[in-house]
Structures are given as C-alpha cells and as structure tokens.
Design an enzyme around this catalytic site. Structure first.
Site, PDB file in Angstrom:
ATOM      1  N   ARG A 163       0.831  -1.210   0.000  1.00  0.00           N
ATOM      2  CA  ARG A 163       0.000   0.000   0.000  1.00  0.00           C
ATOM      3  C   ARG A 163       0.870   1.267   0.000  1.00  0.00           C
ATOM      4  O   ARG A 163       0.530   2.273   0.608  1.00  0.00           O
ATOM      5  CB  ARG A 163      -0.939   0.030   1.221  1.00  0.00           C
ATOM      6  CG  ARG A 163      -1.939  -1.115   1.277  1.00  0.00           C
ATOM      7  CD  ARG A 163      -2.959  -1.016   0.151  1.00  0.00           C
ATOM      8  NE  ARG A 163      -4.086  -1.907   0.360  1.00  0.00           N
ATOM      9  CZ  ARG A 163      -4.122  -3.187   0.010  1.00  0.00           C
ATOM     10  NH1 ARG A 163      -3.083  -3.741  -0.586  1.00  0.00           N
ATOM     11  NH2 ARG A 163      -5.206  -3.914   0.211  1.00  0.00           N
ATOM     12  N   SER A 235     -10.873  -1.396   2.943  1.00  0.00           N
ATOM     13  CA  SER A 235     -10.139  -1.462   4.214  1.00  0.00           C
ATOM     14  C   SER A 235      -9.934  -0.053   4.747  1.00  0.00           C
ATOM     15  O   SER A 235      -9.314   0.770   4.080  1.00  0.00           O
ATOM     16  CB  SER A 235      -8.768  -2.092   4.004  1.00  0.00           C
ATOM     17  OG  SER A 235      -8.897  -3.395   3.515  1.00  0.00           O
ATOM     18  N   GLU A 331      -5.750   3.372   6.388  1.00  0.00           N
ATOM     19  CA  GLU A 331      -5.348   3.169   5.001  1.00  0.00           C
ATOM     20  C   GLU A 331      -5.992   4.227   4.111  1.00  0.00           C
ATOM     21  O   GLU A 331      -5.434   4.670   3.115  1.00  0.00           O
ATOM     22  CB  GLU A 331      -5.792   1.765   4.554  1.00  0.00           C
ATOM     23  CG  GLU A 331      -5.034   1.250   3.369  1.00  0.00           C
ATOM     24  CD  GLU A 331      -5.943   0.778   2.275  1.00  0.00           C
ATOM     25  OE1 GLU A 331      -6.116   1.522   1.288  1.00  0.00           O
ATOM     26  OE2 GLU A 331      -6.483  -0.332   2.414  1.00  0.00           O
TER      27      GLU A 331
END
Ligand code: EPU
Length: 335
Positions: A163, A235, A331
């Site tokens: 990520r 998420s 995130e």
C-alpha cells in the site's frame, strides 16, 4: 475538455457517501487540459480526486479538486507472450480487469472488483488475494504541476511497497497521473494460494482466467460491502507490520492470530482480526459501524458525516491499542 464545478456536493464522488462540499472541482481529459488549468499558477490548495474510493472527507474542501475522466484502454504491443497495455487514468479499474480477461491476458484477474480507477491504482499499489498492481504496472505517465511538463516514470522508480509508492511521498501534491502502462501475459499464471481462492476456483471447474475472476468476485461480494449500497472505502485500516518479538509475544497469548512474513524479518498482522477479537465486528454507533462480515471495513449506514466516521475510527484504534498494544494506522486518506 475541462468541466468545471463550484461549491459542489461530493456525496456522489466519494464511496463513503459523506455529504461534504468542494469549493471547486475540475474534470480533465488530457494533458492540454491540465496545462490550461495550471497556466496561471498552482492554487494554494489542490489535490486529485479520482473515484473517491479511498478517501474520507472529514470537512468541506476549500481548494481545487482535479478529476481524471479519460477512459481509453489500448493495446500497445505484443512480443511473444508479453502484451503491453495502456489505460488512461479515468478507466474504472474493474473494467480494465474485465478487458484483460476477455482477451486472455493474465496478470490482473486476482484484482477483480477492486473499486477505483486506473490512475489511482499505483498510488497505494492496490492489492488483494496474493497480487498487487505493482506486479503488472511498468510505467506511469504523469503531469508535473510545477513545470507543466509530462513525465513517464518506470516502475523501478515508483518505490512500490505494501500500500505504498513514491506518489504518496516525494511526488505527493506535485504530479497528476494521466495513464498507466501494464505488462500482461498470454501464458497462464494462476495465483491461487491466498485463502479460499483455490477452492472457489476448483468449484468453478479449474484455473481459467474467467473462473479466477469469478471466484475472486464471489469472495469479495461475500465479505465486502458494495459501496453503491452501503457507503465504505474498503479497508479503513492497514494491516500493521510489527517487529518479530512483538508478534512472538502476542502469539504466546493468541496462538490462532493470523500473521504473515513481511520484509526485513518483520511480521504483518491482520488488522481485521485484531478489531474482530477486540469485539468490535458489527459494532455500530449511530450511522457508523464496523462491517459485520469484514472488520477492516467501516461503513456509513446513511447520513454519517466525515467527522462522525473519523471519531468512530479513533475509538476503534484506541480499543485495539488497549487490548493488544498495537497501533493500527488508517489506510484511507483523511482530509
Ligand atoms: N479476519 C478476521 N476477522 C475479520 C477480518 C479478517 O478474523 O473481520 C482474519 C481472517 O480470517 C484472516 C485474516 O484476518 O485470517 C486476514 O483477512 P483477509 O484475508 O480477509 O484479508 P485482510 O488482511 O483483512 C487484505 C486487504 C484487502 C484485500 C484482502 C484480500 C489490506 C488493508 N486489506 O484484507 O484489501 O481485499 O486482504 O487480499 O491489506 C482494501 O485495501 O480496501 C481491501 C479490501
């Protein structure tokens, strides 16, 4: 061509469905549009708003939002079994996956049904079911806001990680991604090792591209809420990466805790499991809650403000920290 909006509601432009406003929003198609937009200087506050699938507006945005809308996918070259494909930033990511699967091109199938657009894929290096965008992205085309030039960055310089990418750091606020170039393959390369993927693929008759795509879609639909029905941004938290000693101590206490090897001898934990075990799965306060089938996802049951979502998220972080001593970071981009 540019389309420009002022004092626009962002409710239909963010998958959380929060009803904040932007002072100005510009949709662009090509680099010339961007040159025209920035010809008289760069506004003090601006950012790219792509599909709005990984963002939480906690308040109104008083600057300029720039949204890519060009949606062309083209086949650039074919050499042996290797096929180069270019997708403009506004292409829906899942349309790109379908385009590749239809043509028998391997590489994107495990990333089926991830909400978002092609231009955003390299920014957080989207990933799921044992694959990530960095496996196939070879080049990223971008507009450089500071000097109005176009720049192409090879994947080797994108600093892709879990990520992570250079676009979240050094290049943040300095470039606008206009297209990505991918390398796909005609040779079957099934990746079935993650979770239930192999079983779901076998149940559909074996590892064809189409079966893998359908299996991944089914797994995602079973666990993840559809943003069109229930506001969410996938998420909400990242899986925390901790020192091996920290993971070791927790494993003594929770032997069934999921854990995965991470770079530099560290260990990745499952934030969803931590939230779940902290007793928060399905927990709801007003219009915000932890999704009942995947604890990593926060949902807007309707009418939640960005401020309410973030206040709820802070409580989730605190509860996990109190129970496990682990800090889980967001995130989703917070604004
Ligand atoms: N788990 C629980 N309870 C939950 C959720 C998960 O116990 O409520 C456990 C699972 O049983 C499993 C482990 O935690 O043992 C990991 O769960 P899962 O395989 O569902 O994956 P994840 O780590 O929760 C990550 C990505 C997802 C991606 C899936 C599948 C991140 C932050 N999330 O989730 O990505 O779809 O893997 O590859 O890395 C996204 O980024 O928006 C996203 C949805």
């Amino acid at each position: 061509m540019i389309r420009e909006f002022h004092h626009i509601s962002l409710r239909d432009r963010n998958s959380f469905g929060v009803d904040q406003q932007a002072a100005r929003l510009v949709e662009f198609e090509n680099p010339d549009d961007l040159r025209a937009l920035f010809a008289h200087g760069v506004p003090p506050r601006w950012m790219v708003l792509s599909g709005g699938n990984n963002i939480l507006f906690t308040q109104d945005y008083d600057g300029l939002l720039v949204t890519p809308v060009a949606r062309q996918i083209s086949l650039l070259s074919e050499q042996g079994d290797t096929v180069r494909v270019r997708a403009e930033a506004g292409v829906e990511w899942d349309d790109l996956v379908e385009w590749a699967v239809e043509r028998g091109l391997w590489g994107l199938e495990n990333l089926s049904l991830i909400p978002g657009r092609a231009g955003a894929a390299p920014v957080q290096n989207i990933g799921a079911y044992g694959a990530e965008a960095a496996d196939t992205i070879r080049r990223v085309e971008m507009f450089c806001v500071e000097n109005g030039s176009m720049l192409t960055l090879d994947a080797a310089h994108c600093a892709f990680g879990y990520r992570e990418s250079v676009f979240k750091h050094t290049l943040r606020g300095r470039v606008i991604i206009t297209a990505i170039e991918l390398e796909l393959s005609r040779t079957p390369r099934p990746r079935l090792a993650y979770g239930d993927v192999e079983r779901e693929v076998e149940a559909r008759g074996g590892a064809s591209l189409r079966n893998i795509r359908e299996a991944i879609c089914a797994i995602r639909r079973a666990k993840l809420p559809d943003p069109a029905v229930l506001g969410n941004a996938g998420s909400f938290f990242k899986n925390p990466v901790v020192e091996a000693s920290v993971a070791g101590k927790l494993l003594e206490q929770y032997p069934d805790m999921p854990h995965y090897p991470a770079p530099e001898g560290r260990v990745k934990l499952a934030a969803g499991w931590l939230i779940d075990r902290a007793g928060l799965k399905g927990h709801r306060e007003g219009a915000v809650g932890v999704h009942e089938r995947q604890a990593l996802v926060l949902v807007n049951y309707g009418g939640a403000t960005g401020g309410e979502v973030i206040a709820f998220a802070r409580k989730v972080q605190q509860t996990v920290c109190d129970k496990f001593g682990i800090r889980i970071d967001t995130e989703v981009n917070l604004l």
